[in-house]
Design a protein around this motif. Structure first.
Motif, mmCIF file in Angstrom:
data_model
loop_
_atom_site.group_PDB
_atom_site.id
_atom_site.type_symbol
_atom_site.label_atom_id
_atom_site.label_comp_id
_atom_site.label_asym_id
_atom_site.label_seq_id
_atom_site.Cartn_x
_atom_site.Cartn_y
_atom_site.Cartn_z
ATOM 1 N N ASN A 111 0.649 -3.712 -5.022
ATOM 2 C CA ASN A 111 1.245 -4.616 -4.037
ATOM 3 C C ASN A 111 0.843 -4.154 -2.643
ATOM 4 O O ASN A 111 0.364 -3.019 -2.473
ATOM 5 C CB ASN A 111 2.771 -4.662 -4.203
ATOM 6 N N PRO A 112 1.020 -5.001 -1.622
ATOM 7 C CA PRO A 112 0.555 -4.645 -0.277
ATOM 8 C C PRO A 112 1.095 -3.331 0.270
ATOM 9 O O PRO A 112 0.394 -2.636 1.018
ATOM 10 C CB PRO A 112 1.029 -5.827 0.574
ATOM 11 N N SER A 113 2.310 -2.942 -0.098
ATOM 12 C CA SER A 113 2.889 -1.700 0.434
ATOM 13 C C SER A 113 2.095 -0.468 0.004
ATOM 14 O O SER A 113 2.101 0.557 0.697
ATOM 15 C CB SER A 113 4.352 -1.556 -0.005
ATOM 16 N N ASP A 114 1.372 -0.571 -1.119
ATOM 17 C CA ASP A 114 0.553 0.559 -1.582
ATOM 18 C C ASP A 114 -0.608 0.857 -0.629
ATOM 19 O O ASP A 114 -1.153 1.963 -0.623
ATOM 20 C CB ASP A 114 -0.018 0.268 -2.983
ATOM 21 N N LEU A 115 -0.984 -0.114 0.189
ATOM 22 C CA LEU A 115 -2.090 0.083 1.134
ATOM 23 C C LEU A 115 -1.769 1.167 2.164
ATOM 24 O O LEU A 115 -2.674 1.794 2.715
ATOM 25 C CB LEU A 115 -2.398 -1.223 1.871
ATOM 26 N N ALA A 116 -0.493 1.381 2.419
ATOM 27 C CA ALA A 116 -0.072 2.337 3.449
ATOM 28 C C ALA A 116 -0.470 3.774 3.112
ATOM 29 O O ALA A 116 -0.487 4.635 4.001
ATOM 30 C CB ALA A 116 1.434 2.244 3.663
ATOM 31 N N LYS A 117 -0.815 4.043 1.863
ATOM 32 C CA LYS A 117 -1.155 5.406 1.445
ATOM 33 C C LYS A 117 -2.604 5.775 1.752
ATOM 34 O O LYS A 117 -2.997 6.932 1.614
ATOM 35 C CB LYS A 117 -0.943 5.553 -0.074
#
Length: 239
Positions: A111-117
């Motif tokens: 999901n898009p929140s995983d991009l923050a890593k």
């Protein structure tokens, strides 16, 4: 009689010389397809259009201040930000927001929140990738898709995000084989034509034509021809 003939000639010339000016985003594959598709749609209405490719933010800025008659292709949320325009209700294309990483990478984006890593690169001014990375501090803007992939290839970024079709075409044209698209896109979005609000009659005419073409299969035929033309050109000329 001569006066009526002259008047008819002048009216006919005016109708056939009707021209509108639109902006598009430069270098993106879907926008290049859109330039061909919309030109054909307007030709069927007997209207000439001039399309000027610009960087995404500049295209929006010039449209917002009324320097042109609209933009050829943007996502739904663009209409909330650019109040001088009206969204033509019928979408005529779509895009998929896709993650691209090096082959064999252990990176998983569910999901898009995983991009923050990860360190992410995207093309500047493109709304669907701006929206999906909003608030992240780990995002770098590039001028075009090729530049973005070269950063990933060099190990200076972990993830590139762009429209699936745009990414695949550019990777092939660059001869890059060690960067791949993930199996599932982060989003699939319809694409709309935006026209300046004062062109009320034009908005209705274009929407009616898009509905007609969508229903009779004509739009699919135009898109197929446009995609073939763009893909052939990009794969034969890009480096």
């Amino acid at each position: 009689m001569k006066y009526l003939l002259l008047l008819f000639t002048l009216v006919s010339f005016t109708l056939h010389s009707e021209t509108y000016h639109f902006a598009s985003i430069n270098y993106l594959t879907e926008q290049e397809v859109g330039r061909i598709v919309l030109t054909e749609v307007y030709q069927q209405l007997g209207i000439n259009i001039v399309i000027t490719p610009l960087p995404g933010k500049r295209a929006q800025h010039t449209t917002a201040k009324g320097s042109n008659d609209g933009e050829i292709m943007r996502i739904y949320s663009y209409g909330y930000e650019t109040h001088s325009t009206t969204r033509v209700p019928t979408p005529y294309y779509f895009l998929e927001t896709m993650v691209f990483t090096k082959k064999g990478s252990s990176i998983k984006i569910n999901n898009p929140s995983d991009l923050a890593k990860y360190q992410v690169v995207k093309v500047r001014g493109v709304k669907h990738t701006e929206n999906i990375t909003r608030g992240f501090e780990n995002v770098t803007d590039t001028d075009n898709t090729a530049q973005m992939f070269k950063l990933v290839q060099a190990g200076l970024a972990d993830i590139a995000i762009t429209n699936r079709m745009d990414g695949l075409v550019v990777l092939k044209s660059l001869g890059i084989t060690n960067i791949v698209a993930h199996k599932k896109s982060l989003d699939r979005l319809p694409l709309y034509h935006y026209i300046r609000k004062d062109h009320v009659k034009l908005i209705k005419r274009v929407n009616d034509k898009l509905q007609e073409l969508s229903q009779n299969g004509g739009l699919d035929e135009i898109i197929s021809r446009a995609e073939h033309e763009v893909f052939t050109r990009k794969l034969s000329t890009d480096h």
